[in-house]
Design a protein around this motif. Structure first.
Motif, short mmCIF file in Angstrom:
data_model
loop_
_atom_site.label_atom_id
_atom_site.label_comp_id
_atom_site.label_asym_id
_atom_site.label_seq_id
_atom_site.Cartn_x
_atom_site.Cartn_y
_atom_site.Cartn_z
N ARG A 42 -7.49 6.92 3.67
CA ARG A 42 -7.64 5.60 2.76
C ARG A 42 -8.70 5.56 1.85
O ARG A 42 -9.79 5.92 2.15
N LYS A 43 -8.21 5.55 0.58
CA LYS A 43 -9.25 5.30 -0.61
C LYS A 43 -10.44 6.47 -0.41
O LYS A 43 -11.80 6.04 -0.59
N ILE A 63 -2.55 -2.86 6.59
CA ILE A 63 -1.84 -2.74 5.30
C ILE A 63 -0.69 -3.22 5.33
O ILE A 63 0.03 -3.13 6.31
N THR A 94 -2.14 4.98 1.49
CA THR A 94 -2.73 5.36 2.50
C THR A 94 -1.60 6.24 3.25
O THR A 94 -0.44 6.08 3.40
N ASP A 125 0.96 -1.11 -0.02
CA ASP A 125 -0.07 0.04 -0.01
C ASP A 125 1.06 1.05 0.01
O ASP A 125 1.62 1.39 0.83
#
Length: 171
Positions: free
Chosen positions: A30-31, A114, A12, A9
């Motif tokens: 995140r996202k 993550i 993030t 990842d």
């Protein structure tokens, strides 16, 4: 999802808000969404615990810490990967009340897990701590905030600079 199947990842982001009157927050972006983990200074020395996360990531060591809220809180867990040593598994568990404080030995409800590059994790969190360190030189920023481990931060920054994850960009 098993730690072995987690993909790297690189998106993030972690932020630390060292608030007033003993309240702080660990914020995860995140996202396109934000997770906020409230921390009570009555039970947790937030900057010192984040320093412990950085130290463990630099050393590639396992770690579990509790970030206490009133009630409950969260547990941060670092799990080194012996085959991909440049990465570490960073997980956050929410611990619900009625506990007055989170217990680092409890699993709780997993809300984030993550695989992140150790260098990136250290850079994100040390940058947040360094901002606090610099801002606390201003009397208006000091107001309502408790002590800060300035010396521990500068010592860890030196250790980071000399480590395989360095050099530090904080000077």
């Amino acid at each position: 999802m098993s730690p072995d199947t987690l993909q790297l990842d690189d998106e993030t982001q972690l932020f630390c808000d060292y608030g007033r009157d003993g309240w702080s927050d660990l914020i995860v972006a995140r996202k396109g969404k934000f997770l906020d983990f409230r921390v009570s200074g009555v039970f947790t020395n937030f900057p010192s615990e984040i320093l412990a996360v950085c130290r463990a990531a630099i050393e590639n060591a396992p770690l579990r810490i509790a970030l206490c809220d009133e009630p409950g809180g969260s547990v941060l867990k670092l799990e080194p990967d012996r085959t991909r040593q440049h990465t570490i598994i960073f997980s956050i568990y929410e611990i619900a009340g009625p506990l007055l404080c989170a217990d680092a030995s409890k699993e709780g409800n997993l809300v984030l897990s993550i695989r992140v590059r150790r260098q990136r994790l250290v850079a994100m969190l040390m940058a947040e701590l360094w901002k606090m360190h610099v801002c606390l030189k201003q009397p208006s920023y000091q107001k309502g905030r408790s002590g800060f481990p300035h010396k521990d931060l500068t010592n860890l920054n030196e250790a980071w600079d000399k480590s395989a994850l360095g050099p530090s960009f904080l000077k």
